[in-house]
Design a protein around this motif. Structure first.
Motif, mmCIF file in Angstrom:
data_model
loop_
_atom_site.group_PDB
_atom_site.id
_atom_site.type_symbol
_atom_site.label_atom_id
_atom_site.label_comp_id
_atom_site.label_asym_id
_atom_site.label_seq_id
_atom_site.Cartn_x
_atom_site.Cartn_y
_atom_site.Cartn_z
ATOM 1 N N LEU A 40 -1.477 -18.440 -119.509
ATOM 2 C CA LEU A 40 -2.016 -19.664 -118.942
ATOM 3 C C LEU A 40 -1.723 -19.749 -117.451
ATOM 4 C CD1 LEU A 40 -0.815 -22.151 -121.707
ATOM 5 C CD2 LEU A 40 -3.207 -21.731 -121.132
ATOM 6 N N ARG A 41 -2.693 -20.202 -116.680
ATOM 7 C CA ARG A 41 -2.475 -20.359 -115.244
ATOM 8 C C ARG A 41 -1.413 -21.406 -114.944
ATOM 9 N NH1 ARG A 41 -8.405 -21.257 -112.928
ATOM 10 N NH2 ARG A 41 -8.554 -22.361 -114.916
ATOM 11 N N SER A 42 -1.238 -22.347 -115.866
ATOM 12 C CA SER A 42 -0.233 -23.393 -115.691
ATOM 13 C C SER A 42 1.134 -22.990 -116.226
ATOM 14 C CB SER A 42 -0.696 -24.678 -116.395
ATOM 15 O OG SER A 42 -0.979 -24.416 -117.764
ATOM 16 N N ALA A 43 1.270 -21.735 -116.673
ATOM 17 C CA ALA A 43 2.542 -21.273 -117.234
ATOM 18 C C ALA A 43 3.682 -21.498 -116.254
ATOM 19 C CB ALA A 43 2.441 -19.795 -117.605
ATOM 20 N N GLN A 44 4.768 -22.065 -116.755
ATOM 21 C CA GLN A 44 5.921 -22.398 -115.925
ATOM 22 C C GLN A 44 7.147 -21.697 -116.483
ATOM 23 O OE1 GLN A 44 6.551 -26.601 -115.385
ATOM 24 N NE2 GLN A 44 8.727 -26.358 -114.958
ATOM 25 N N MET A 45 7.765 -20.818 -115.702
ATOM 26 C CA MET A 45 8.956 -20.092 -116.140
ATOM 27 C C MET A 45 10.204 -20.775 -115.580
ATOM 28 S SD MET A 45 7.962 -17.802 -118.207
ATOM 29 C CE MET A 45 9.489 -16.884 -118.365
ATOM 30 N N THR A 94 5.801 -14.517 -122.917
ATOM 31 C CA THR A 94 6.057 -15.518 -123.946
ATOM 32 C C THR A 94 4.901 -16.505 -124.096
ATOM 33 O OG1 THR A 94 7.720 -17.087 -124.740
ATOM 34 C CG2 THR A 94 7.279 -17.084 -122.375
ATOM 35 N N TYR A 95 4.150 -16.732 -123.009
ATOM 36 C CA TYR A 95 3.024 -17.671 -123.070
ATOM 37 C C TYR A 95 1.795 -17.088 -123.768
ATOM 38 C CZ TYR A 95 5.177 -21.291 -120.193
ATOM 39 O OH TYR A 95 5.980 -22.305 -119.741
ATOM 40 N N LEU A 96 1.777 -15.790 -124.006
ATOM 41 C CA LEU A 96 0.614 -15.193 -124.669
ATOM 42 C C LEU A 96 0.466 -15.672 -126.102
ATOM 43 C CD1 LEU A 96 0.577 -11.472 -123.452
ATOM 44 C CD2 LEU A 96 -0.727 -13.418 -122.584
ATOM 45 N N ARG A 97 1.504 -16.270 -126.678
ATOM 46 C CA ARG A 97 1.382 -16.750 -128.054
ATOM 47 C C ARG A 97 0.278 -17.791 -128.188
ATOM 48 N NH1 ARG A 97 6.978 -18.157 -129.462
ATOM 49 N NH2 ARG A 97 7.572 -17.456 -127.385
ATOM 50 N N PHE A 98 -0.144 -18.376 -127.083
ATOM 51 C CA PHE A 98 -1.213 -19.374 -127.117
ATOM 52 C C PHE A 98 -2.584 -18.779 -126.780
ATOM 53 C CE2 PHE A 98 2.669 -21.736 -125.667
ATOM 54 C CZ PHE A 98 2.952 -22.281 -126.913
ATOM 55 N N GLU A 99 -2.667 -17.459 -126.643
ATOM 56 C CA GLU A 99 -3.919 -16.813 -126.264
ATOM 57 C C GLU A 99 -4.634 -16.143 -127.446
ATOM 58 O OE1 GLU A 99 -5.236 -17.304 -123.383
ATOM 59 O OE2 GLU A 99 -3.447 -18.373 -122.660
ATOM 60 N N PHE A 100 -4.117 -16.308 -128.648
ATOM 61 C CA PHE A 100 -4.840 -15.833 -129.821
ATOM 62 C C PHE A 100 -6.044 -16.750 -130.064
ATOM 63 C CE2 PHE A 100 -0.600 -14.099 -130.508
ATOM 64 C CZ PHE A 100 -0.878 -12.806 -130.926
ATOM 65 N N ALA A 143 9.783 -21.815 -131.494
ATOM 66 C CA ALA A 143 8.443 -21.240 -131.423
ATOM 67 C C ALA A 143 8.390 -19.771 -131.817
ATOM 68 C CB ALA A 143 7.869 -21.410 -130.015
ATOM 69 N N GLY A 144 9.502 -19.238 -132.315
ATOM 70 C CA GLY A 144 9.540 -17.817 -132.634
ATOM 71 C C GLY A 144 8.799 -17.426 -133.893
ATOM 72 N N LEU A 145 8.487 -18.398 -134.737
ATOM 73 C CA LEU A 145 7.706 -18.151 -135.949
ATOM 74 C C LEU A 145 6.862 -19.384 -136.202
ATOM 75 C CD1 LEU A 145 7.090 -16.310 -138.375
ATOM 76 C CD2 LEU A 145 9.016 -17.360 -139.572
ATOM 77 N N LEU A 146 5.551 -19.210 -136.185
ATOM 78 C CA LEU A 146 4.621 -20.321 -136.320
ATOM 79 C C LEU A 146 3.509 -19.957 -137.303
ATOM 80 C CD1 LEU A 146 4.187 -21.129 -132.507
ATOM 81 C CD2 LEU A 146 5.615 -22.405 -134.130
ATOM 82 N N TRP A 147 3.049 -20.974 -138.041
ATOM 83 C CA TRP A 147 1.932 -20.799 -138.959
ATOM 84 C C TRP A 147 0.810 -21.749 -138.521
ATOM 85 C CZ3 TRP A 147 7.018 -21.011 -140.154
ATOM 86 C CH2 TRP A 147 7.568 -20.006 -140.957
ATOM 87 N N ASN A 161 10.633 -23.115 -121.235
ATOM 88 C CA ASN A 161 9.322 -22.505 -121.017
ATOM 89 C C ASN A 161 8.285 -22.995 -122.026
ATOM 90 O OD1 ASN A 161 10.594 -20.977 -118.933
ATOM 91 N ND2 ASN A 161 11.319 -19.521 -120.472
ATOM 92 N N ASP A 162 7.552 -22.059 -122.634
ATOM 93 C CA ASP A 162 6.454 -22.390 -123.537
ATOM 94 C C ASP A 162 6.919 -23.162 -124.766
ATOM 95 O OD1 ASP A 162 7.672 -19.710 -123.939
ATOM 96 O OD2 ASP A 162 6.505 -19.766 -125.775
ATOM 97 N N GLN A 163 8.146 -22.938 -125.200
ATOM 98 C CA GLN A 163 8.644 -23.651 -126.379
ATOM 99 C C GLN A 163 8.762 -25.142 -126.114
ATOM 100 O OE1 GLN A 163 11.566 -21.928 -129.333
ATOM 101 N NE2 GLN A 163 12.929 -23.314 -128.248
ATOM 102 N N ASP A 164 9.234 -25.510 -124.930
ATOM 103 C CA ASP A 164 9.280 -26.925 -124.570
ATOM 104 C C ASP A 164 7.875 -27.504 -124.473
ATOM 105 O OD1 ASP A 164 12.002 -27.065 -124.540
ATOM 106 O OD2 ASP A 164 12.206 -27.514 -122.408
ATOM 107 N N ALA A 165 6.947 -26.728 -123.912
ATOM 108 C CA ALA A 165 5.568 -27.211 -123.792
ATOM 109 C C ALA A 165 4.952 -27.440 -125.173
ATOM 110 C CB ALA A 165 4.735 -26.211 -122.998
ATOM 111 N N LEU A 166 5.188 -26.521 -126.093
ATOM 112 C CA LEU A 166 4.683 -26.692 -127.450
ATOM 113 C C LEU A 166 5.265 -27.941 -128.093
ATOM 114 C CD1 LEU A 166 3.150 -25.634 -129.974
ATOM 115 C CD2 LEU A 166 5.240 -24.372 -130.557
ATOM 116 N N ASN A 167 6.565 -28.137 -127.940
ATOM 117 C CA ASN A 167 7.185 -29.310 -128.550
ATOM 118 C C ASN A 167 6.710 -30.612 -127.920
ATOM 119 O OD1 ASN A 167 9.587 -28.944 -130.680
ATOM 120 N ND2 ASN A 167 9.460 -27.107 -129.402
#
Length: 295
Positions: free
Chosen positions: A72-77, A87-93, A163-167, A194-200
């Motif tokens: 994501l272009r908005s990815a924040q590390m 780590t942000y690629l998990r949202f690119e499926f 976010a290490g295991l998601l269904w 990172n992405d885990q906080d964004a997901l939550n």
């Protein structure tokens, strides 16, 4: 019916190979043949992609695909001490890439011990299946999502998920991606993990969670006990190795494929898997460097 999704970069090629092997071990031969394996990367070369494809075929997966994606272009590390932007690629499926009704996303720093597909039976459309984080169990009671509980008091004590295991239903993947991107843009000051906080953040404000039993994403804590006692203050369960765990997650900077990692019982189990995986690699005729000290 389902696909496993893994994100791999050059830093995580070796553990990615081990994850593929342990996923295969967790399934019966017939289930392996019907399952799909979907990988995303942004920096792997042609030879590395071919190695992953050859290993997936060797261990029995009936369907394999690997694609290049950009995060994501908005990815924040906010934390880049040992985590890369991969780590942000998990949202690119995407549904077009997965081509199965369900996606089970799996981090590359895990040891799969049992069948991970059972939670799909209870997963409803629109829900994300996730396991509560052992080190950050609740909003406002842990370092994750700094300032969120003060800004939104009703969120205090709400569960925080790893976010290490998601269904997920594959049809929901675009909505998840959009929600995470909006969280990064609108609430970036609350991002620490990172992405885990964004997901939550998205799950807390707009998403729906199907909570999954802790045995599906059990943290390996023995490495931390070798360095100090802080885990006793954070994790309430018995801290011995859990034989019922369906997945062991090696969170944190010390990884079991690194020679300096404390050789706990679970780390030794992982290294046994890794050695077997690398024998597969050698049988394929691939020139792949092995981690120092693990031959």
């Amino acid at each position: 019916m389902y696909a496993f999704g893994i994100c791999i970069d050059r830093h995580y090629l070796t553990p990615g190979l081990a994850t593929i092997a342990s996923l295969a071990d967790s399934l019966s031969p017939s289930a392996r043949e019907s399952a799909a394996l979907r990988l995303l990367s942004f920096d792997l070369g042609a030879s590395e992609m071919l190695l992953l494809a050859d290993l997936a075929k060797r261990v029995g997966f009936g369907s394999f695909a690997l694609a290049r994606r950009s995060p994501l272009r908005s990815a924040q590390m906010a934390d880049a001490s040992y985590i890369t932007v991969t780590t942000y690629l998990r949202f690119e499926f995407t549904p077009e890439f997965v081509r199965r009704p369900y996606l089970i996303y799996v981090d590359a720093d895990v040891l799969v011990r049992g069948d991970l597909t059972t939670p799909l039976d209870a997963l409803r459309p629109g829900e994300v299946g996730a396991v509560r984080d052992e080190f950050n169990p609740a909003v406002g009671r842990c370092p994750a999502l700094p300032g969120a509980a003060e800004r939104w008091p009703l969120l205090r004590d709400r569960p925080y998920y790893n976010a290490g295991l998601l269904w997920a239903h594959t049809a929901d993947l675009p909505r998840i991606r959009q929600g995470v991107e909006q969280a990064l843009v609108r609430h970036h000051r609350h991002i620490l993990h990172n992405d885990q906080d964004a997901l939550n953040l998205w799950l807390l404000h707009a998403g729906r969670v199907r909570a999954v039993d802790a045995a599906y994403n059990r943290f390996e804590v023995g490495r931390y006990l070798e360095r100090g006692n802080w885990v006793h203050r954070v994790v309430t369960r018995p801290l011995r190795s859990d034989p019922a765990a369906r997945l062991l997650h090696f969170v944190g900077p010390e990884k079991p494929w690194q020679a300096a990692c404390p050789s706990t019982e679970d780390v030794q189990e992982y290294r046994t898997l890794l050695k077997r995986t690398l024998r597969h690699v050698r049988a394929l005729g691939a020139a792949h460097p092995e981690p120092v000290g693990l031959r």
